[in-house]
Design a protein around this motif. Structure first.
Motif, PDB file in Angstrom:
ATOM      1  N   GLY A 277       8.305  -3.360  -6.682  1.00  0.00           N
ATOM      2  CA  GLY A 277       8.685  -3.043  -5.679  1.00  0.00           C
ATOM      3  C   GLY A 277       7.429  -3.017  -5.368  1.00  0.00           C
ATOM      4  N   ARG A 278       6.935  -1.337  -3.883  1.00  0.00           N
ATOM      5  CA  ARG A 278       6.568  -1.626  -3.089  1.00  0.00           C
ATOM      6  C   ARG A 278       4.887  -1.357  -3.331  1.00  0.00           C
ATOM      7  NH1 ARG A 278       6.936   4.050  -0.384  1.00  0.00           N
ATOM      8  NH2 ARG A 278       6.786   4.797  -2.335  1.00  0.00           N
ATOM      9  N   ASP A 279       5.238  -0.719  -4.951  1.00  0.00           N
ATOM     10  CA  ASP A 279       3.454  -1.112  -5.329  1.00  0.00           C
ATOM     11  C   ASP A 279       2.974  -2.914  -5.727  1.00  0.00           C
ATOM     12  OD1 ASP A 279       2.578   1.699  -5.810  1.00  0.00           O
ATOM     13  OD2 ASP A 279       3.411   0.800  -7.800  1.00  0.00           O
TER      14      ASP A 279
ATOM     15  N   LYS B 180       1.783  -4.034  -2.006  1.00  0.00           N
ATOM     16  CA  LYS B 180       0.442  -3.939  -1.742  1.00  0.00           C
ATOM     17  C   LYS B 180      -0.443  -4.098  -2.364  1.00  0.00           C
ATOM     18  CE  LYS B 180      -2.862   0.959  -1.268  1.00  0.00           C
ATOM     19  NZ  LYS B 180      -2.236   1.954  -1.859  1.00  0.00           N
TER      20      LYS B 180
ATOM     21  N   TYR C  43       9.006  -9.642   1.607  1.00  0.00           N
ATOM     22  CA  TYR C  43       8.901  -8.256   1.487  1.00  0.00           C
ATOM     23  C   TYR C  43       8.374  -7.565   2.576  1.00  0.00           C
ATOM     24  CZ  TYR C  43      10.306 -10.285  -3.080  1.00  0.00           C
ATOM     25  OH  TYR C  43      10.983 -10.557  -3.989  1.00  0.00           O
TER      26      TYR C  43
ATOM     27  N   GLU D 226       5.463  -2.295   6.490  1.00  0.00           N
ATOM     28  CA  GLU D 226       6.109  -1.740   6.456  1.00  0.00           C
ATOM     29  C   GLU D 226       6.953  -2.858   5.820  1.00  0.00           C
ATOM     30  OE1 GLU D 226       7.660  -2.226  11.143  1.00  0.00           O
ATOM     31  OE2 GLU D 226       5.924  -0.384  10.636  1.00  0.00           O
ATOM     32  N   THR D 227       7.574  -2.792   3.987  1.00  0.00           N
ATOM     33  CA  THR D 227       7.923  -3.244   3.026  1.00  0.00           C
ATOM     34  C   THR D 227       9.432  -3.337   3.240  1.00  0.00           C
ATOM     35  OG1 THR D 227       7.731  -2.173   1.438  1.00  0.00           O
ATOM     36  CG2 THR D 227       5.945  -3.276   2.074  1.00  0.00           C
TER      37      THR D 227
ATOM     38  N   TYR E 157      10.682  -2.480   0.846  1.00  0.00           N
ATOM     39  CA  TYR E 157      10.818  -0.789  -0.206  1.00  0.00           C
ATOM     40  C   TYR E 157      10.211  -0.010   0.603  1.00  0.00           C
ATOM     41  CZ  TYR E 157      11.102  -4.646  -3.680  1.00  0.00           C
ATOM     42  OH  TYR E 157      11.610  -5.647  -4.203  1.00  0.00           O
ATOM     43  N   GLY E 158       9.656   0.660   1.718  1.00  0.00           N
ATOM     44  CA  GLY E 158       8.634   1.316   2.430  1.00  0.00           C
ATOM     45  C   GLY E 158       7.907   0.742   3.071  1.00  0.00           C
ATOM     46  N   GLU E 159       7.334   2.090   3.579  1.00  0.00           N
ATOM     47  CA  GLU E 159       5.668   1.766   4.126  1.00  0.00           C
ATOM     48  C   GLU E 159       4.490   1.570   3.097  1.00  0.00           C
ATOM     49  OE1 GLU E 159       5.792   4.872   7.002  1.00  0.00           O
ATOM     50  OE2 GLU E 159       6.514   3.689   8.040  1.00  0.00           O
ATOM     51  N   VAL E 160       3.798   1.180   3.386  1.00  0.00           N
ATOM     52  CA  VAL E 160       2.634   1.626   2.619  1.00  0.00           C
ATOM     53  C   VAL E 160       1.296   1.577   2.946  1.00  0.00           C
ATOM     54  CG1 VAL E 160       0.686  -0.392   1.104  1.00  0.00           C
ATOM     55  CG2 VAL E 160       3.300  -0.007   1.122  1.00  0.00           C
TER      56      VAL E 160
END
Length: 143
Positions: free
Chosen positions: A50-52, A55, A110, A133-134, A136-139
């Motif tokens: 996911g987001r991790d 990133k 992504y 902005e992904t 999966y949400g913002e990073v």
């Protein structure tokens, strides 16, 4: 054999219209940003999702000069280093940094956008904070 987890290559294929429009779950090997090495638990690599994962991919892309290493495709990496020693105004530098960030990161299906870019110039040191902005949400990231 690719350096990217298998689903990233599949995501590139599907985002190019050659397959399903749904992206698989993003996966990457965990990264210890403090020690600048792979994240290990009990001596074994950790897979994050996911987001991790996005990133980590973005961080690696921003640490890798584009077109230098044969292990990476020509689309992977960045050209931010080419801005060094250029006598650009702060406004021009900010504009170029934004363009280079987008060119480096938006190749990843992504990542849907880059925002909140803040450029800090202190003598010969330049740092950039931004939000990726992904799906999966913002990073929030710093380079």
């Amino acid at each position: 054999m690719s350096i990217f987890p298998q689903n990233f290559e599949q995501a590139l294929i599907t985002s190019n219209g050659l397959g399903s429009s749904e992206l698989p779950l993003a996966k990457e090997y965990g990264w210890d940003f403090t020690n600048n090495t792979f994240l290990l638990i009990d001596g074994k690599s950790v897979l994050v999702t996911g987001r991790d994962a996005v990133k980590i991919w973005a961080w690696k892309a921003l640490q890798t000069p584009k077109g230098v290493y044969k292990a990476y495709s020509l689309n992977f990496g960045n050209e931010l280093e080419s801005l060094m020693n250029q006598s650009l105004s702060n406004a021009a530098m900010s504009s170029e940094v934004e363009r280079y960030l987008k060119e480096a990161l938006l190749v990843n299906p992504y990542i849907t956008g880059i925002s909140n870019i803040t450029l800090s110039i202190d003598g010969s040191k330049t740092s950039v904070d931004f939000t990726a902005e992904t799906i999966y949400g913002e990073v929030t990231m710093s380079v």
